[in-house]
Each structure stands twice: as C-alpha cells, then as structure tokens.
Design a protein around this motif. Structure first.
Motif, PDB file in Angstrom:
ATOM      1  N   GLN A  26      29.274 -37.918  32.740  1.00  0.00           N
ATOM      2  CA  GLN A  26      29.486 -38.110  31.299  1.00  0.00           C
ATOM      3  C   GLN A  26      28.614 -39.255  30.800  1.00  0.00           C
ATOM      4  O   GLN A  26      27.965 -39.148  29.759  1.00  0.00           O
ATOM      5  CB  GLN A  26      30.962 -38.394  31.023  1.00  0.00           C
ATOM      6  CG  GLN A  26      31.243 -38.627  29.552  1.00  0.00           C
ATOM      7  CD  GLN A  26      32.716 -39.033  29.316  1.00  0.00           C
ATOM      8  OE1 GLN A  26      33.527 -39.129  30.259  1.00  0.00           O
ATOM      9  NE2 GLN A  26      33.032 -39.262  28.076  1.00  0.00           N
ATOM     10  N   THR A  27      28.565 -40.334  31.555  1.00  0.00           N
ATOM     11  CA  THR A  27      27.755 -41.493  31.170  1.00  0.00           C
ATOM     12  C   THR A  27      26.280 -41.110  31.162  1.00  0.00           C
ATOM     13  O   THR A  27      25.532 -41.481  30.254  1.00  0.00           O
ATOM     14  CB  THR A  27      27.997 -42.661  32.136  1.00  0.00           C
ATOM     15  OG1 THR A  27      29.389 -42.958  32.168  1.00  0.00           O
ATOM     16  CG2 THR A  27      27.243 -43.891  31.733  1.00  0.00           C
ATOM     17  N   ARG A  28      25.852 -40.309  32.195  1.00  0.00           N
ATOM     18  CA  ARG A  28      24.457 -39.883  32.249  1.00  0.00           C
ATOM     19  C   ARG A  28      24.131 -39.008  31.042  1.00  0.00           C
ATOM     20  O   ARG A  28      23.090 -39.150  30.402  1.00  0.00           O
ATOM     21  CB  ARG A  28      24.199 -39.130  33.543  1.00  0.00           C
ATOM     22  CG  ARG A  28      22.744 -38.730  33.729  1.00  0.00           C
ATOM     23  CD  ARG A  28      22.494 -38.089  35.089  1.00  0.00           C
ATOM     24  NE  ARG A  28      23.450 -37.084  35.487  1.00  0.00           N
ATOM     25  CZ  ARG A  28      23.337 -35.787  35.243  1.00  0.00           C
ATOM     26  NH1 ARG A  28      22.311 -35.314  34.602  1.00  0.00           N
ATOM     27  NH2 ARG A  28      24.260 -34.965  35.648  1.00  0.00           N
ATOM     28  N   ALA A  54      21.530 -40.417  24.146  1.00  0.00           N
ATOM     29  CA  ALA A  54      21.080 -41.620  23.438  1.00  0.00           C
ATOM     30  C   ALA A  54      19.567 -41.762  23.548  1.00  0.00           C
ATOM     31  O   ALA A  54      18.878 -42.073  22.568  1.00  0.00           O
ATOM     32  CB  ALA A  54      21.781 -42.851  23.974  1.00  0.00           C
ATOM     33  N   VAL A  55      19.019 -41.481  24.753  1.00  0.00           N
ATOM     34  CA  VAL A  55      17.571 -41.555  24.939  1.00  0.00           C
ATOM     35  C   VAL A  55      16.891 -40.498  24.077  1.00  0.00           C
ATOM     36  O   VAL A  55      15.872 -40.770  23.431  1.00  0.00           O
ATOM     37  CB  VAL A  55      17.204 -41.398  26.443  1.00  0.00           C
ATOM     38  CG1 VAL A  55      15.722 -41.150  26.628  1.00  0.00           C
ATOM     39  CG2 VAL A  55      17.639 -42.624  27.223  1.00  0.00           C
ATOM     40  N   ASP A  56      17.455 -39.289  24.065  1.00  0.00           N
ATOM     41  CA  ASP A  56      16.883 -38.230  23.228  1.00  0.00           C
ATOM     42  C   ASP A  56      16.922 -38.633  21.746  1.00  0.00           C
ATOM     43  O   ASP A  56      15.939 -38.432  21.014  1.00  0.00           O
ATOM     44  CB  ASP A  56      17.637 -36.903  23.429  1.00  0.00           C
ATOM     45  CG  ASP A  56      17.348 -36.266  24.789  1.00  0.00           C
ATOM     46  OD1 ASP A  56      16.330 -36.655  25.406  1.00  0.00           O
ATOM     47  OD2 ASP A  56      18.132 -35.384  25.194  1.00  0.00           O
ATOM     48  N   GLU A  91      14.062 -40.691  17.101  1.00  0.00           N
ATOM     49  CA  GLU A  91      13.881 -41.792  16.134  1.00  0.00           C
ATOM     50  C   GLU A  91      12.489 -42.405  16.281  1.00  0.00           C
ATOM     51  O   GLU A  91      11.811 -42.686  15.277  1.00  0.00           O
ATOM     52  CB  GLU A  91      14.971 -42.850  16.335  1.00  0.00           C
ATOM     53  CG  GLU A  91      14.913 -44.007  15.371  1.00  0.00           C
ATOM     54  CD  GLU A  91      15.271 -43.621  13.934  1.00  0.00           C
ATOM     55  OE1 GLU A  91      14.989 -44.437  13.035  1.00  0.00           O
ATOM     56  OE2 GLU A  91      15.808 -42.526  13.693  1.00  0.00           O
ATOM     57  N   ILE A  92      12.032 -42.570  17.535  1.00  0.00           N
ATOM     58  CA  ILE A  92      10.689 -43.113  17.782  1.00  0.00           C
ATOM     59  C   ILE A  92       9.639 -42.174  17.187  1.00  0.00           C
ATOM     60  O   ILE A  92       8.707 -42.611  16.526  1.00  0.00           O
ATOM     61  CB  ILE A  92      10.459 -43.341  19.294  1.00  0.00           C
ATOM     62  CG1 ILE A  92      11.269 -44.549  19.771  1.00  0.00           C
ATOM     63  CG2 ILE A  92       8.985 -43.554  19.593  1.00  0.00           C
ATOM     64  CD1 ILE A  92      11.270 -44.731  21.290  1.00  0.00           C
ATOM     65  N   SER A  93       9.820 -40.893  17.423  1.00  0.00           N
ATOM     66  CA  SER A  93       8.886 -39.898  16.897  1.00  0.00           C
ATOM     67  C   SER A  93       8.864 -39.937  15.361  1.00  0.00           C
ATOM     68  O   SER A  93       7.800 -39.918  14.728  1.00  0.00           O
ATOM     69  CB  SER A  93       9.276 -38.502  17.397  1.00  0.00           C
ATOM     70  OG  SER A  93       8.420 -37.541  16.867  1.00  0.00           O
TER      71      SER A  93
END
Length: 151
Positions: free
Chosen positions: A16-18, A24-26, A31-33
């Motif tokens: 679940q954490t992964r 969150a990374v996605d 957001e970065i994109s």
C-alpha cells in the motif's frame, strides 16, 4: 497474531505504501511535466517580449534620428525662409532707394532750374530799377498757378 499474519499485514502495508509512493511520484511527474510546459510557454512569451522590446528600441532610435533630421530640415527651411525674406526686403529697399534717389535728383534739378529762373528775374528787375526780394519773387513765380501762366 501469528508470524505469518504479521508478515502478510506488513507486506500489505508495504504494498500500500509503495502504491501510494508510486501514485505520489506519478502525480509529481505529471506536475513536473505541466510545470515544464508552463515554463516553456513563459519562456516563449519572454522571447517574444524581448524581440518586441528590441523592435521598439530600434523604432525609438529611428524616431530619434528622424526627429533630429526633421529638426535639421525644419531649421534649414526656417533659415531659407529668413534669407528669402531678407532678400525680398533688400530688393524692396533698393527699389525704394532708387526711387528716392531719382526723386531727389529731380528735386535738385528743379531747385537748380528755379534758382536760375530766380536769378534771371532778379537780374531783369535790377536792370529795370525795381528791386525784388528773392523769397517773394520765388513764392510768386513758383506757385503752380503762376508757373502754368508763364508756360
């Protein structure tokens, strides 16, 4: 709780954490994109504005030079107008001077003629024995009526 149940719960928690970390990374990658695209758009706008600023700067320089040229041309035209005016005034004054010189010469000739006539009349009166004052004789003989009668 047994060891295997604890392991399963730990594994489930880690999964679940992964998944949350991947989500969150996605989300951060999205957001970065998005921020990169926004940054690229702003950079494009910035380049356009820089180009526009340079065009305006060049226009200002051109207007300054044209203004200076226009000022010089206007000043030159003003001087030409002044010179033309002075030359016209000089020509007019020269004509007036010539007219006045001619009138003066004619007046001198008339004075000379009248003086000669006065001297001749005074000479005639002296021969006849009648003395006449020059001013009276001059005033009687030089009036327009008397001169036309002498004609």
């Amino acid at each position: 709780m047994s060891e295997s149940e604890g392991l399963q719960k730990l594994t489930a928690y880690l999964n679940q954490t992964r998944r949350q970390a991947e989500a969150a990374v996605d989300a951060l990658n999205v957001e970065i994109s998005r921020l990169k695209q926004e940054n690229d758009a702003y950079e494009a706008i910035c380049r356009e504005l820089e180009e526009e600023k340079e065009q305006y700067r060049l226009q200002v320089e051109q207007l300054k030079q044209e203004g200076t040229t226009k000022h010089r041309l206007q000043e030159r035209d003003d001087w030409r107008s002044l010179i033309d005016s002075v030359q016209k005034d000089r020509s007019r004054l020269q004509e007036e001077c010539n007219t006045l010189e001619t009138a003066l010469e004619m007046a001198r000739e008339e004075i000379t003629t009248l003086q000669e006539e006065l001297e001749r009349k005074n000479g005639e009166h002296q021969e006849s024995g009648v003395f006449c004052d020059g001013a009276e004789s001059f005033s009687r003989t030089s009036s327009p009526g008397n001169r036309s009668q002498r004609g």
